[in-house]
Design an enzyme around this catalytic site. Structure first.
Site, short mmCIF file in Angstrom:
data_model
loop_
_atom_site.label_atom_id
_atom_site.label_comp_id
_atom_site.label_asym_id
_atom_site.label_seq_id
_atom_site.Cartn_x
_atom_site.Cartn_y
_atom_site.Cartn_z
N HIS A 178 -25.04 13.77 -19.48
CA HIS A 178 -25.20 14.42 -18.17
C HIS A 178 -26.27 13.64 -17.40
O HIS A 178 -27.25 13.19 -18.01
CB HIS A 178 -25.71 15.86 -18.32
CG HIS A 178 -24.66 16.89 -18.58
ND1 HIS A 178 -24.84 17.92 -19.47
CD2 HIS A 178 -23.42 17.07 -18.04
CE1 HIS A 178 -23.76 18.69 -19.47
NE2 HIS A 178 -22.88 18.20 -18.61
N CYS A 283 -31.81 21.50 -18.41
CA CYS A 283 -30.52 22.12 -18.73
C CYS A 283 -30.59 23.64 -18.64
O CYS A 283 -29.61 24.30 -18.33
CB CYS A 283 -30.07 21.76 -20.14
SG CYS A 283 -29.83 20.01 -20.40
N1 ARG Z 1 -24.06 21.69 -25.50
C1 ARG Z 1 -24.07 21.54 -24.07
C2 ARG Z 1 -22.95 20.58 -23.67
O1 ARG Z 1 -22.76 19.60 -24.34
C3 ARG Z 1 -25.40 21.06 -23.59
C4 ARG Z 1 -25.51 21.04 -22.09
C5 ARG Z 1 -26.81 20.46 -21.61
N2 ARG Z 1 -26.95 20.67 -20.22
C6 ARG Z 1 -27.41 19.75 -19.35
N3 ARG Z 1 -27.58 20.12 -18.12
N4 ARG Z 1 -27.62 18.52 -19.69
O2 ARG Z 1 -22.26 20.78 -22.69
#
Ligand code: ARG
Length: 290
Positions: A178, A283
């Site tokens: 991300h 996150c």
């Molecule tokens: N387990 C989640 C996923 O892989 C973690 C999300 C993390 N969020 C972020 N904004 N980076 O989607």
């Protein structure tokens, strides 16, 4: 001979501004599937520890005077704690999320229901996107990540909805899947001008981007802080700034030092349990801009 010495970085006066954010208590947090390299469903997780660590972050935000809203967690949606993925909100318009993986898809409507119930103008997404996980407002432009999650047609949709410039950046390392794991926005307010007259600044991990993305970042943000691999590996970049206070992973020591040198006030928190799901400070934080 006259020499003009540059002002020491520590003399920069940075002004915090109160933020309004949305968070989700990790009451149902666990790692039961694997959609990023951080997740190991075979290893145990400690939900009560995740809640305690999350509460420290929540309290940190309250102490900074933030207006913190909470969305009810849903049993069976263990990643809902990562509120940044629930949508993207500017000018009271909430662009909903449409998740890449089936496991997280029900989170999209859950967050859109919350936005609607709280008087946001909800836009149902036409394209795959994971909200503020991949979209970052920097001054007046939106940096938009792609490569692992959000599709580039969502970037076009964003530009249409908000009438702002959207800059696409392609991510290349699956551990930084991300955009908010690879870039930290340090001066997020729209129209922001730094004390030295320059625009808003960011910090990033150069190796997380392909060549094109890196060239764009170098050109647009020549003064950016570059974070090392070690700090990035504890999701140090996944931080939240109010323009002065920057809430970061407590283990990101070099990033902490760099922030202090630039006149920011880093505040470390330990979210080790939520790191098992591949998420950190940012996150867990979705900014609500009315
Ligand atoms: N387990 C989640 C996923 O892989 C973690 C999300 C993390 N969020 C972020 N904004 N980076 O989607």
């Amino acid at each position: 001979m006259s020499t003009t010495l540059p002002a020491p970085a520590t003399s920069i006066v940075r002004t915090p501004s109160k933020r309004t954010i949305l968070m989700c208590r990790p009451d149902f947090f666990t790692v039961s599937y694997r959609i990023n390299p951080w997740m190991h469903p075979e290893a145990p997780t400690d939900t009560s520890l995740a809640v305690r660590q999350w509460e420290t972050l929540y309290q940190t935000y309250l102490d900074l005077g933030f207006d913190v809203h909470l969305i009810d967690p849903v049993d069976g949606l263990p990643d809902m704690v990562y509120a940044a993925n629930g949508g993207f909100v500017i000018d009271n318009i909430a662009y909903g999320a449409s998740f890449t993986y089936a496991e997280r898809q029900p989170e999209g409507p859950a967050y859109m229901d919350w936005f609607a119930a709280n008087d946001f103008d909800v836009r149902v997404p036409e394209n795959i996107n994971e909200g503020e996980g991949d979209f970052l407002l920097v001054g007046d432009i939106i940096l938009a990540g792609t490569g692992f999650r959000s599709a580039t047609n969502s970037h076009e949709e964003l530009a249409r909805i908000y009438g702002r410039e959207v800059v696409t950046l392609e991510l290349g390392n699956p551990s930084f899947y991300h955009l908010d794991t690879a870039i930290a926005v340090l001066d997020p307010a729209p129209g922001f001008t730094a004390p030295d007259g320059s625009g808003p600044n960011i910090a990033y991990l150069p190796s997380a981007f392909n060549e094109t993305g890196l060239a764009i970042l170098r050109e647009r943000f020549p003064d950016a802080l570059l974070v090392n691999e070690e700090d990035a590996a504890v999701l140090g970049l996944n931080s939240f700034s109010d323009g002065y206070n920057v809430v970061i992973a407590s283990r990101a020591k070099d990033f902490e030092r760099q922030l202090r040198e630039r006149g920011y006030n880093p505040i470390g928190v330990d979210l080790s349990e939520l790191l098992l799901g591949g998420g950190g400070v940012k996150c867990c934080t979705l900014e609500l801009r009315r």
